[in-house]
Design a protein around this motif. Structure first.
Motif, short mmCIF file in Angstrom:
data_model
loop_
_atom_site.label_atom_id
_atom_site.label_comp_id
_atom_site.label_asym_id
_atom_site.label_seq_id
_atom_site.Cartn_x
_atom_site.Cartn_y
_atom_site.Cartn_z
N LEU A 229 43.17 38.20 50.65
CA LEU A 229 41.91 38.73 50.17
C LEU A 229 41.85 39.20 48.79
N LEU A 230 40.75 39.11 48.26
CA LEU A 230 40.57 39.54 46.58
C LEU A 230 40.85 40.91 46.62
N THR A 231 41.48 41.49 45.49
CA THR A 231 41.20 42.60 44.87
C THR A 231 40.18 42.90 44.09
N ALA A 232 39.31 43.60 44.55
CA ALA A 232 38.13 43.91 43.62
C ALA A 232 38.13 45.08 42.51
N CYS A 233 37.75 44.85 41.42
CA CYS A 233 37.77 45.92 40.46
C CYS A 233 36.38 46.66 40.43
N LYS B 2 28.81 31.74 39.53
CA LYS B 2 29.89 32.29 39.63
C LYS B 2 30.38 32.37 41.16
N VAL B 3 31.67 32.19 41.59
CA VAL B 3 32.33 32.04 42.89
C VAL B 3 32.63 33.59 43.24
N ALA B 4 32.17 33.89 44.52
CA ALA B 4 32.42 35.07 45.18
C ALA B 4 33.63 35.08 46.03
N ALA B 5 34.23 36.11 46.27
CA ALA B 5 35.55 36.08 47.19
C ALA B 5 35.32 35.48 48.45
N GLY C 93 42.49 34.65 41.68
CA GLY C 93 42.28 34.09 40.55
C GLY C 93 40.84 33.14 40.29
N LEU C 94 40.46 32.83 41.54
CA LEU C 94 39.25 32.02 41.50
C LEU C 94 37.99 32.67 41.60
N THR C 95 37.89 33.86 42.29
CA THR C 95 36.76 34.75 42.44
C THR C 95 36.22 35.17 40.98
#
Length: 327
Positions: free
Chosen positions: A29-33, A237-240, A283-285
C-alpha cells in the motif's frame, strides 16, 4: 507463469494471514504525503456496522504474549462487516498514513471456537493508507484515531456455499494495537538526482525495439526507494488504488540478472497497484500514463528477507516500468 511481483505469503493457511486476505485490499500500500498550512483535525476512531451485536462481547486480558479470552452471546451473526473498539488503550493515537502493528486472534463467531492467533509472535503491520481507506473504509475508520493498546473487534459476515467451497460461518477477530510507526517514504527528487550524478543509480538504455537494458553500479543499493522518471507521459496521473497496464523489466541489484520482462512480447501486464510490492505502489503513484520510470527498490519494499525461500527475487531490485494505461 505468474508475474514475479505478485505477493504471496509463506503461511497462507494461518488464520492471521486469512484475516489479512479478507480485510486488506492488498499487501503493498502507498504511503501518501499530506500538505498545506492548515492543521488536520484530530482523528477519531469510528465504529461501524452492526455494533449493537457486540454489546455482549467481554474480553479477558492475558497480556501481550497471549490472546485474550473472549465471551459473547452465540451465535454472533452480522450481514455487514462490523468494527468496534472494545477496550481503549492509553498510548499514542493513530493517524492516517502511519503503520499500526497489531496482534490478532480469530474465533468462529457461531460457537466461539478459537481459530488461531499471532500473540507472542511478531505483530502484523497494517498501513493506514488511502488504499486501505478505499478498499475497506470501515476497517480504516476504526483504526485511524484509535490509541496504542486498544483492542478492536472485527466481524466478517458468513459466506454461503459455492461450487467447490463449503459455507463459512461469520468470523470474529480481536486486534490489539501493539505500536505505531511512520510509513516509509521515497527518497526526495534531490536525493535521487544526487545519487544519479554520483553514478550510484543504474544506467538505462533502450534498443531500437524499445527494450531496456540496465547497467547496475558496483556499489551498495540506495537505502530508500529511488524514483527516476526516464520520460514523462502526457496522460492522467495514476492513483494508488488504480489498476494499470504496463510493460516492465526487473533486475536484481546484486548481480544485475534480469528475472522477468514483458518488453518485446507485445503483452503488457495488467494489475492493481494495491496488489503489488510496496516499492511499485509507492513509486508509480502520481506518475502519468505514458511515462517510463526507473524504480530502485530496497529489499524491505520488495520481497523482504525471506524472498528466496518464497521463490522470489531477493535483495534490492531494479525495475523499468512503462505505464501504458490505467483502468
Amino acid at each position: 507463469m505468474s508475474p514475479a511481483w505478485r505477493p504471496s505469503c509463506p503461511d497462507e493457511s494461518s488464520y492471521v494471514r486469512r484475516l489479512l486476505a479478507i480485510l486488506l485490499p492488498g499487501l503493498l500500500l502507498l504511503t501518501a504525503c499530506g500538505g498545506g498550512d492548515k492543521a488536520a483535525p484530530e482523528p477519531t476512531s469510528q465504529s461501524a456496522g452492526e455494533t449493537a451485536k457486540l454489546d455482549s462481547l467481554k474480553l479477558t486480558d492475558n497480556g501481550d504474549k497471549k490472546a485474550p479470552g473472549v465471551d459473547f452471546a452465540k451465535p454472533l451473526e452480522v450481514k455487514e462487516f462490523t468494527a468496534k473498539v472494545i477496550t481503549e488503550g492509553s498510548g499514542e493515537k493513530l493517524s492516517a498514513n502511519q503503520i499500526a502493528t497489531v496482534s490478532v486472534a480469530g474465533f468462529n463467531a457461531t460457537d466461539g471456537k478459537a481459530l488461531g492467533d499471532n500473540f507472542g509472535k511478531d505483530p502484523e503491520q497494517l498501513e493506514l493508507s488511502d488504499a486501505l481507506k478505499s478498499g475497506n473504509p470501515v476497517m480504516y475508520g476504526v483504526f485511524v484515531g484509535a490509541k496504542v493498546g486498544s483492542q478492536i473487534a472485527l466481524v466478517a459476515p458468513g459466506q454461503p456455499a459455492t461450487e467447490g467451497t463449503a459455507a463459512q460461518p461469520a468470523q470474529l477477530y480481536i486486534a490489539r494495537i501493539m505500536g505505531v510507526k511512520e510509513a516509509p517514504k521515497p527518497l526526495s527528487q534531490d536525493e535521487t538526482e544526487q545519487l544519479d550524478k554520483a553514478g550510484k543509480l543504474p544506467k538505462i538504455t533502450f534498443d531500437d525495439k524499445g527494450i531496456p537494458s540496465a547497467s547496475i553500479p558496483k556499489t551498495d543499493a540506495p537505502s530508500g526507494l529511488s524514483v527516476k522518471v526516464l520520460s514523462e507521459g502526457s496522460g492522467e496521473k495514476v492513483a494508488a488504488t488504480d489498476t494499470i497496464e504496463a510493460n516492465y523489466t526487473g533486475w536484481r541489484w546484486e548481480d544485475g540478472k534480469e528475472f522477468e520482462s514483458t518488453f518485446g512480447k507485445n503483452q503488457p501486464a495488467t494489475f492493481p497497484l494495491t496488489g503489488v510490492i510496496k516499492g511499485w505502489t509507492m513509486g508509480l503513484t502520481d506518475q502519468k500514463v505514458g511515462s517510463k520510470v526507473l524504480l530502485t527498490i530496497p529489499s524491505d519494499l520488495a520481497y523482504g528477507a525471506d524472498a528466496a525461500a518464497q521463490g522470489k527475487p531477493a535483495g534490492p531490485l531494479v525495475f523499468v516500468v512503462e505505464i501504458k494505461s490505467k483502468k
